[in-house]
Design a protein around this motif. Structure first.
Motif, mmCIF file in Angstrom:
data_model
loop_
_atom_site.group_PDB
_atom_site.id
_atom_site.type_symbol
_atom_site.label_atom_id
_atom_site.label_comp_id
_atom_site.label_asym_id
_atom_site.label_seq_id
_atom_site.Cartn_x
_atom_site.Cartn_y
_atom_site.Cartn_z
ATOM 1 N N VAL A 110 2.691 -3.096 2.857
ATOM 2 C CA VAL A 110 3.483 -1.880 2.650
ATOM 3 C C VAL A 110 4.847 -2.220 2.081
ATOM 4 C CG1 VAL A 110 4.656 0.021 3.824
ATOM 5 C CG2 VAL A 110 2.265 -0.463 4.335
ATOM 6 N N GLY A 111 5.489 -3.262 2.608
ATOM 7 C CA GLY A 111 6.775 -3.673 2.072
ATOM 8 C C GLY A 111 6.705 -4.010 0.594
ATOM 9 N N GLN A 112 5.618 -4.652 0.168
ATOM 10 C CA GLN A 112 5.469 -4.992 -1.251
ATOM 11 C C GLN A 112 5.437 -3.732 -2.116
ATOM 12 O OE1 GLN A 112 5.688 -8.055 -2.320
ATOM 13 N NE2 GLN A 112 5.438 -9.161 -0.385
ATOM 14 N N PHE A 113 4.779 -2.691 -1.621
ATOM 15 C CA PHE A 113 4.733 -1.449 -2.406
ATOM 16 C C PHE A 113 6.038 -0.667 -2.300
ATOM 17 C CE2 PHE A 113 0.143 -2.266 -2.395
ATOM 18 C CZ PHE A 113 -0.127 -2.028 -3.742
ATOM 19 N N CYS A 114 6.760 -0.811 -1.201
ATOM 20 C CA CYS A 114 8.113 -0.235 -1.135
ATOM 21 C C CYS A 114 8.999 -0.848 -2.215
ATOM 22 C CB CYS A 114 8.734 -0.484 0.233
ATOM 23 S SG CYS A 114 8.003 0.433 1.611
ATOM 24 N N ILE A 115 8.912 -2.166 -2.351
ATOM 25 C CA ILE A 115 9.724 -2.876 -3.340
ATOM 26 C C ILE A 115 9.408 -2.388 -4.745
ATOM 27 C CG2 ILE A 115 10.066 -5.133 -4.451
ATOM 28 C CD1 ILE A 115 9.547 -6.305 -1.555
ATOM 29 N N CYS A 148 -5.562 -3.150 7.245
ATOM 30 C CA CYS A 148 -4.179 -2.712 7.105
ATOM 31 C C CYS A 148 -3.328 -3.324 8.212
ATOM 32 C CB CYS A 148 -4.129 -1.188 7.178
ATOM 33 S SG CYS A 148 -2.474 -0.486 6.955
ATOM 34 N N GLY A 149 -2.036 -3.464 7.942
ATOM 35 C CA GLY A 149 -1.134 -3.931 8.985
ATOM 36 C C GLY A 149 -1.173 -3.045 10.215
ATOM 37 N N ILE A 173 -1.658 2.222 1.418
ATOM 38 C CA ILE A 173 -0.412 1.458 1.318
ATOM 39 C C ILE A 173 0.398 1.734 0.055
ATOM 40 C CG2 ILE A 173 -1.086 -0.364 2.905
ATOM 41 C CD1 ILE A 173 -1.758 -2.124 0.487
ATOM 42 N N PHE A 174 -0.249 2.098 -1.058
ATOM 43 C CA PHE A 174 0.528 2.431 -2.247
ATOM 44 C C PHE A 174 1.291 3.742 -2.048
ATOM 45 C CE2 PHE A 174 0.288 2.992 -7.187
ATOM 46 C CZ PHE A 174 1.672 2.916 -7.245
ATOM 47 N N VAL A 198 -1.525 -7.366 -4.706
ATOM 48 C CA VAL A 198 -1.258 -7.694 -3.305
ATOM 49 C C VAL A 198 -2.429 -8.417 -2.634
ATOM 50 C CG1 VAL A 198 -2.131 -5.584 -2.198
ATOM 51 C CG2 VAL A 198 -0.100 -6.715 -1.280
ATOM 52 N N ILE A 199 -3.611 -8.410 -3.257
ATOM 53 C CA ILE A 199 -4.813 -8.975 -2.638
ATOM 54 C C ILE A 199 -4.760 -10.496 -2.668
ATOM 55 C CG2 ILE A 199 -7.336 -9.129 -2.727
ATOM 56 C CD1 ILE A 199 -7.297 -6.406 -4.186
#
Length: 389
Positions: free
Chosen positions: A197-202, A38-39, A170-171, A358-359
């Motif tokens: 995390v940003g990708q799942f925010c979007i 994770c980030g 993260i989701f 995201v992977i």
């Protein structure tokens, strides 16, 4: 068993450690089938989080098969396939009864230490320092899960590990960040950071019906993934974030802003970022709040700032006057994972979203130390690393 262990800044090792054992009646032992970097793990890797000890097992995104169950756990049975949320919750305290699982009052076994740091302890977390309980993490072949009659998410047949793994962090983190924005159909939602995390925010903001979603980053492959998820993109190396957001919002600014970056914000053309890096280098500031400052400045008056990005300590030069006078609302916190998992699992089953998008890298656990560096340095197009034993 084998595990990834922290031995200091930039020092992660794949080594042999003792197998976990049942310690409490509500425990379970999970044989890990899939885990991720994770980030937030990079904050440990880069030495920014206190109270880590040499030999601590890392990782808080993991899933697997139940291989042993404590005598007081009637919910799980051997053979169950589960995702384990990173937040450890008892399910019985006042905060858990309210659904505030990330601030469980019982699960942090180093409560006295956390009380001194934060005023009141938060929940225990897997693999994330002794400030959050000192629990061994999930980047290991086997994991002891406390309160395992509450926390794990049972996974039905027909879904791959890659589809459901991110239900553990993260989701739901991206989803909670978007829900905290109280998104309306007329809203512009700006997301700083196009990492996982940003990708799942979007994608969460899109699912929740935002008029437009804008993502700010500077890594081309991350921006491309954000665009594929429905976002307009701003590369802060190539254009002014402030000017572009004004253009996209007719000069009014976005109604909702999400900080999916946290304490290691990077900005290549800002004086405040250079200031933060200098103060951090001499330990006069722990976190770099460039994104927070920028969000406060550009957010439309009466807007909402949502902060899923992790912060660890003290920041400097925060424009509290602008925050107060513009009437901005701030919502933040570690994720109350179990509040969201039933709904998100349903959305995966219905095909609304496949989180595996995201992977970018799948490797054996033994390659984990090298992948920490690849992920940190954003090499080889790396956005999300999944590891298997």
């Amino acid at each position: 068993m084998k595990a990834l262990c922290w031995h200091g800044k930039h020092d992660v090792r794949y080594e042999t450690v003792p197998d976990p054992k049942i310690e409490e009646p509500r425990d379970a032992i999970i044989k890990m089938s899939c885990c991720a970097i994770c980030g937030s793990d990079l904050h440990l890797f880069n030495g920014y989080m206190p109270t880590m000890e040499s030999g601590d097992i890392l990782g808080h995104e993991f899933m697997g098969e139940v291989v042993e169950v404590g005598s007081g756990n009637s919910r799980l049975k051997v053979g169950d396939r589960v995702v384990v949320p990173f937040t450890i919750c008892c399910g019985e305290c006042e905060q858990c009864r309210r659904g505030n699982f990330s601030v469980c009052e019982r699960s942090n076994r180093n409560k006295e230490m956390a009380d001194k740091a934060f005023g009141h302890a938060t929940a225990g977390l897997f693999g994330y320092s002794h400030l959050t309980g000192g629990y061994p993490g999930g980047q290991a072949e086997y994991v002891r899960v406390p309160y395992a009659d509450v926390t794990p998410v049972k996974i039905p047949e027909g879904l791959t590990d890659e589809q459901v793994l991110f239900l553990g962090d993260i989701f739901p983190t991206g989803w909670q960040a978007a829900v905290a924005c109280d998104i309306q159909p007329t809203d512009t939602v700006a997301v700083w950071g196009a990492g996982p995390v940003g990708q799942f925010c979007i994608r969460s903001a899109v699912l929740l019906g935002a008029r437009q979603v804008v993502c700010i980053d500077h890594v081309p492959e991350r921006l491309a993934m954000a665009a594929a998820g429905g976002a307009l993109t701003i590369n802060f190396d190539e254009e002014s974030v402030l000017d572009r957001l004004k253009e996209l919002t007719q000069g009014k600014g976005p109604e909702k802003c999400i900080d999916a970056v946290g304490l290691e914000a990077h900005a290549t053309r800002s004086l405040d970022s250079l200031y933060d890096k200098a103060k951090q280098a001499v330990m006069l500031e722990t976190d770099r709040p460039h994104v927070l400052r920028e969000m406060i400045y550009v957010c439309r008056p009466a807007g909402i700032l949502s902060i899923p990005g992790v912060y660890g300590g003290i920041i400097d030069k925060l424009p509290i006057g602008a925050l107060m006078n513009k009437g901005l609302t701030v919502r933040t916190g570690q994720t109350h994972v179990n509040r969201w998992t039933d709904d998100l699992l349903r959305r995966i089953q219905e095909g609304q979203i496949d989180p595996s998008f995201v992977i970018t890298h799948e490797v054996p656990l033994s390659e984990g130390p090298g992948m920490y560096k690849t992920f940190r340095d954003k090499q080889d197009g790396c956005i999300k690393v999944v590891m298997k034993p």
